[in-house]
Motif scaffolding. Structure first.
Motif, PDB file in Angstrom:
ATOM      1  N   GLN A  99       0.831  -1.200   0.000  1.00 26.76           N
ATOM      2  CA  GLN A  99       0.000   0.000   0.000  1.00 26.76           C
ATOM      3  C   GLN A  99       0.872   1.260   0.000  1.00 26.76           C
ATOM      4  O   GLN A  99       2.003   1.257   0.477  1.00 26.76           O
ATOM      5  CB  GLN A  99      -0.942  -0.010   1.219  1.00 26.76           C
ATOM      6  N   GLU A 127      -0.901   4.484   0.628  1.00 27.90           N
ATOM      7  CA  GLU A 127      -1.801   5.547   1.088  1.00 27.90           C
ATOM      8  C   GLU A 127      -1.257   6.275   2.317  1.00 27.90           C
ATOM      9  O   GLU A 127      -1.594   7.428   2.554  1.00 27.90           O
ATOM     10  CB  GLU A 127      -3.182   4.957   1.421  1.00 27.90           C
ATOM     11  N   TRP A 128      -0.453   5.614   3.113  1.00 28.10           N
ATOM     12  CA  TRP A 128       0.095   6.224   4.320  1.00 28.10           C
ATOM     13  C   TRP A 128       1.494   5.661   4.566  1.00 28.10           C
ATOM     14  O   TRP A 128       1.881   4.626   4.010  1.00 28.10           O
ATOM     15  CB  TRP A 128      -0.815   5.970   5.535  1.00 28.10           C
ATOM     16  N   GLN A 129       2.259   6.371   5.377  1.00 29.77           N
ATOM     17  CA  GLN A 129       3.634   5.989   5.648  1.00 29.77           C
ATOM     18  C   GLN A 129       3.833   5.743   7.143  1.00 29.77           C
ATOM     19  O   GLN A 129       3.376   6.531   7.967  1.00 29.77           O
ATOM     20  CB  GLN A 129       4.604   7.090   5.179  1.00 29.77           C
ATOM     21  N   HIS A 130       4.506   4.658   7.462  1.00 27.03           N
ATOM     22  CA  HIS A 130       4.817   4.342   8.853  1.00 27.03           C
ATOM     23  C   HIS A 130       6.125   3.559   8.873  1.00 27.03           C
ATOM     24  O   HIS A 130       6.302   2.620   8.085  1.00 27.03           O
ATOM     25  CB  HIS A 130       3.696   3.518   9.489  1.00 27.03           C
ATOM     26  N   ALA A 161       0.662   5.363  11.735  1.00 25.02           N
ATOM     27  CA  ALA A 161       0.996   6.552  10.946  1.00 25.02           C
ATOM     28  C   ALA A 161       0.449   7.808  11.624  1.00 25.02           C
ATOM     29  O   ALA A 161      -0.049   8.726  10.967  1.00 25.02           O
ATOM     30  CB  ALA A 161       0.460   6.428   9.517  1.00 25.02           C
ATOM     31  N   GLU A 162       0.522   7.823  12.977  1.00 28.87           N
ATOM     32  CA  GLU A 162       0.063   8.957  13.784  1.00 28.87           C
ATOM     33  C   GLU A 162      -1.435   9.216  13.632  1.00 28.87           C
ATOM     34  O   GLU A 162      -1.892  10.337  13.858  1.00 28.87           O
ATOM     35  CB  GLU A 162       0.843  10.234  13.421  1.00 28.87           C
ATOM     36  N   GLN A 163      -2.185   8.204  13.240  1.00 29.41           N
ATOM     37  CA  GLN A 163      -3.624   8.373  13.048  1.00 29.41           C
ATOM     38  C   GLN A 163      -4.387   7.247  13.740  1.00 29.41           C
ATOM     39  O   GLN A 163      -3.878   6.139  13.909  1.00 29.41           O
ATOM     40  CB  GLN A 163      -3.975   8.369  11.554  1.00 29.41           C
ATOM     41  N   LEU A 179      -7.827   4.965   9.501  1.00 28.00           N
ATOM     42  CA  LEU A 179      -7.231   4.720   8.191  1.00 28.00           C
ATOM     43  C   LEU A 179      -8.219   3.910   7.355  1.00 28.00           C
ATOM     44  O   LEU A 179      -8.887   3.008   7.870  1.00 28.00           O
ATOM     45  CB  LEU A 179      -5.904   3.954   8.324  1.00 28.00           C
TER      46      LEU A 179
END
Length: 563
Positions: free
Chosen positions: A54, A56-59, A98-100, A103
């Motif tokens: 994926q 869509e977000w970074q971690h 991802a600090e959220q 998601l």
């Protein structure tokens, strides 16, 4: 929260591969100890493929060599059946990702404290303002100056009083000499001298009293001002503690958990009977409660559940990438007990007797001791639910033995030698040897991977994981010293046979020292706590040597494992 993004349709993921022919489990997963169902393995594999590809977000999971700031995560999958009878699964992560909290594709948290309209932000900001004010007071120049002045005044008073006392002592000696010299005077003259000496003595006492009063006045003035500042600081601390406690209770009240009967309980009530009486930090944020909550809210029938670790292991814990793990006890047990009430669950293996049908071999016996070869999956002492153990078997075999019998223990999953004391005197003598670390112990262990080097030592302090007993953590602040020496005996493709010499005897010491990234970084084969389950834990207490408690003669025993 977006109703569209987090609807049942958006979070329900149909299997991308055919699941025809796979038999559904008759009962739901016992969440704290399980073998993942085939459907859970398929769902986990699909989620892992998604995590790998994926964008869509970074971690930073620590999987690309970038260990600085890496945070591995526990993920969960819940196989469910929708109202149309279609099988699919839900996905969740523990805590934030991802600090959220939110998601796409993952179920939402039970309560999202990070949303802009959440009361948490405003009240937390008020607490933060108190903290800023408190820190400003604690670091105020006036406080530092007063403390320094008070320290200086107390020191100066001590010196001044000491100097005056020394002068008074010398004057007292002088008066004594003058009194003796005046013995030859007539009575009237001697009386005049006595009066003079008395006035001098009274005057000196007055000087000392005045000196103390002068210094005390200066000190008292600073102490009053300092006390006022400290009282203000203490009042702010109490106000902050009160507001923090109230915010915690209000926050915990928002975490409300359903079960299949539609019953709702919040964190405050769920943990009211726990030892501390309130939830630990992070309670309700784990993957398992999130998954079940979403299923119950959206009319999805839970079929099976599993959780796995993704990423680098934390510094203190031992977590293996892609390995399945049970739910944690400290944070999740009260919650899941409520959420799963009324559901048919797989058996709790902790209620089963692992020693049933196993023989306990006695390899040596005399009037003072017995030495046994404990099988793997055999308790050393009675447990909470199972009483069959080395202790109970020895109590049956030696009904006339006195004392507590057990001198030392082995983990339930560890096999090998244990010495049993058949008298109180023998027990005392042997226990002293274990405490004094004069007992020689050697273990055999087969680890996953090929160890580099032929020998070495590991010093990693250990303490229990309060949220997930009986797991142990590496902790340099609160852990107890733990020291292991190791030697390579042989290497095979993908594994290494080791001799382990524990210099201390901490719980799970050898298992953690082998598995932890700062130890060997290679778990013992079959270690279901710190590695992966196999036919058995490949750890065996092979050799034991000590002084016989009666004769004092050095005795030794050895036996080989069955792996």
């Amino acid at each position: 929260m977006s109703d569209t993004m987090y609807s049942a349709q958006q979070c329900f993921t149909p299997f991308s591969t055919s699941v025809e022919g796979i038999t559904l489990p008759e009962r739901f997963t016992f969440p704290f100890y399980y073998e993942p169902h085939e459907l859970c393995v398929l769902a986990a594999n699909e989620l892992q493929m998604h995590l790998e590809h994926q964008g869509e977000w970074q971690h930073n999971f620590g999987l690309t060599g970038q260990r600085e700031g890496a945070i591995g995560k526990m993920f969960g999958v819940l196989v469910v059946q929708n109202r149309e009878g279609e099988l699919g699964y839900l996905k969740a992560f523990s805590g934030k990702l991802a600090e959220q909290n939110l998601l796409p594709g993952f179920v939402p948290p039970v309560f999202d404290m990070l949303t802009q309209d959440s009361f948490f932000h405003g009240e937390q900001q008020a607490i933060n303002r108190l903290t800023d004010k408190l820190e400003a007071l604690q670091n105020a120049p006036a406080l530092v100056t007063l403390e320094a002045e008070l320290k200086g005044l107390n020191g100066a008073k001590e010196q001044a009083v000491a100097a005056l006392r020394a002068e008074i002592i010398e004057n007292r000696k002088s008066r004594k000499a003058r009194r003796q010299a005046g013995q030859g005077l007539d009575a009237q003259a001697f009386e005049v001298l006595q009066q003079q000496l008395g006035r001098e003595s009274v005057a000196e006492k007055h000087r000392l009293r005045q000196l103390n009063l002068e210094w005390d006045d200066q000190i008292a003035a600073r102490e009053t001002r300092l006390s006022e500042l400290r009282d203000e600081i203490e009042a702010l601390k109490q106000q902050r503690a009160s507001q923090s406690s109230a915010l915690q209770r209000r926050l915990f009240a928002q975490y409300q958990f359903l079960n299949q009967a539609g019953e709702i309980k919040d964190l405050n009530s769920l943990f009211s009977a726990s030892p501390k009486g309130f939830p630990p930090a992070g309670a309700g944020e784990c993957a398992a409660p999130k998954l079940l909550q979403f299923a119950f809210e959206n009319g999805l029938k839970p079929i099976a559940m599993a959780e796995f670790w993704w990423g680098a292991s934390p510094k203190s814990e031992v977590k293996q990438h892609k390995q399945f793990y049970g739910a944690c006890h400290g944070k999740c047990e009260p919650i899941l007990a409520h959420m799963l009430s009324g559901m048919a669950l797989d058996d709790n293996p902790l209620l089963n007797n692992p020693a049933e049908g196993k023989a306990l071999s006695i390899i040596y016996q005399d009037e003072a001791i017995a030495v046994v070869n404990k099988p793997a999956e055999f308790l050393s002492v009675p447990g909470k639910h199972v009483t069959d153990s080395v202790y109970s078997r020895m109590r049956q075999a030696f009904p006339k033995a006195t004392g507590p019998l057990i001198v030392h223990r082995l983990d339930m999953s560890t096999s090998g030698l244990m010495v049993i004391a058949l008298s109180s005197e023998a027990n005392t003598a042997l226990v002293q040897q274990f405490i004094g670390r004069t007992v020689e112990k050697r273990y055999l262990a087969k680890v996953v991977g090929e160890v580099q080097g032929d020998e070495g030592e590991i010093k990693l302090p250990l303490r229990v994981d309060l949220d997930d007993r009986p797991r142990q953590l590496v902790c340099f602040e609160h852990g107890k010293h733990a020291h292991t020496y190791w030697e390579v005996k042989s290497r095979d493709e993908g594994s290494t046979l080791l001799s382990l010499f524990p210099k201390t005897g901490r719980t799970h010491q050898l298992r953690v020292h082998c598995a932890h990234q700062d130890g060997l970084g290679m778990p013992i084969i079959g270690d279901d706590l710190y590695g992966a389950k196999a036919n058995r834990l490949h750890l065996h207490a092979q050799y034991l040597a000590f002084n016989h408690p009666i004769s004092g003669e050095r005795v030794s025993f050895s036996c080989d494992p069955d792996f």
